[in-house]
Motif scaffolding. Sequence first.
Motif, short mmCIF file in Angstrom:
data_model
loop_
_atom_site.label_atom_id
_atom_site.label_comp_id
_atom_site.label_asym_id
_atom_site.label_seq_id
_atom_site.Cartn_x
_atom_site.Cartn_y
_atom_site.Cartn_z
N GLY A 41 128.89 64.58 38.09
CA GLY A 41 128.60 64.82 36.65
C GLY A 41 129.89 65.26 35.86
O GLY A 41 130.95 64.78 36.18
N ILE A 42 129.58 66.33 34.91
CA ILE A 42 130.68 66.49 34.10
C ILE A 42 132.00 67.22 34.74
O ILE A 42 133.11 67.17 34.12
CB ILE A 42 130.31 67.40 32.86
CG1 ILE A 42 129.74 68.72 33.37
CG2 ILE A 42 129.24 66.79 32.04
CD1 ILE A 42 129.49 69.76 32.34
N ARG A 52 124.54 72.73 42.69
CA ARG A 52 123.85 73.02 41.27
C ARG A 52 123.26 74.60 40.99
O ARG A 52 123.50 75.15 40.10
CB ARG A 52 123.28 71.99 40.54
CG ARG A 52 124.19 70.70 40.42
CD ARG A 52 123.39 69.39 39.59
NE ARG A 52 122.24 69.16 40.27
CZ ARG A 52 122.33 68.14 41.29
NH1 ARG A 52 123.60 67.43 41.61
NH2 ARG A 52 121.24 67.57 41.82
N VAL A 103 120.98 73.15 31.87
CA VAL A 103 122.03 72.44 31.46
C VAL A 103 122.77 72.07 32.65
O VAL A 103 123.19 71.06 32.79
CB VAL A 103 122.90 73.04 30.38
CG1 VAL A 103 124.13 72.50 30.03
CG2 VAL A 103 122.24 73.36 29.04
N ARG A 106 121.24 69.51 34.94
CA ARG A 106 121.04 68.23 34.15
C ARG A 106 122.38 67.58 34.16
O ARG A 106 122.49 66.31 34.15
CB ARG A 106 120.31 68.36 32.64
CG ARG A 106 119.00 68.72 32.63
CD ARG A 106 118.29 68.42 31.71
NE ARG A 106 118.24 67.22 31.04
CZ ARG A 106 117.54 66.10 31.40
NH1 ARG A 106 116.45 66.23 32.48
NH2 ARG A 106 117.65 64.97 30.72
N ASN A 107 123.53 68.18 34.07
CA ASN A 107 124.88 67.69 33.68
C ASN A 107 125.92 67.87 34.74
O ASN A 107 126.86 67.28 34.51
CB ASN A 107 125.44 68.18 32.25
CG ASN A 107 124.39 67.92 30.97
OD1 ASN A 107 124.00 66.93 30.95
ND2 ASN A 107 123.78 68.92 30.37
#
Length: 108
Positions: A41-42, A52, A103, A106-107
């Motif tokens: 992800g980011i 996560r 958030v 998801r990211n």
Amino acid sequence: MENIAWMAWTLPTAIFFGLLAATLATMTWLAVRYPEAERVGILKIPTTRGDRLFISLITAAVIHLLWIGFVGAGSIATLPIGEGVEISSLWLASVISLVTAVVIFRNV
């Protein structure tokens, strides 16, 4: 001792640990039912659901500590139940933490 009275076992604490247990049970079921490959992800590093969850729990702890440090844990409302149930401002920090966890999942 008065300074740490807010650390007692309260309804928000019980709800937090209940939701944490439900989250771990759900994630265990998801891991068995739908095995997951790592995702980038980011952060640009491979992460799993467990990674996560860990990141979101650490973030929630930091948000709550900062909230207590800057805003405090005082009452923001009193519900007319029995003798009156006070709602702590920490509920707002919990809502912010939940949004942050969504958030992150998801990211990240």
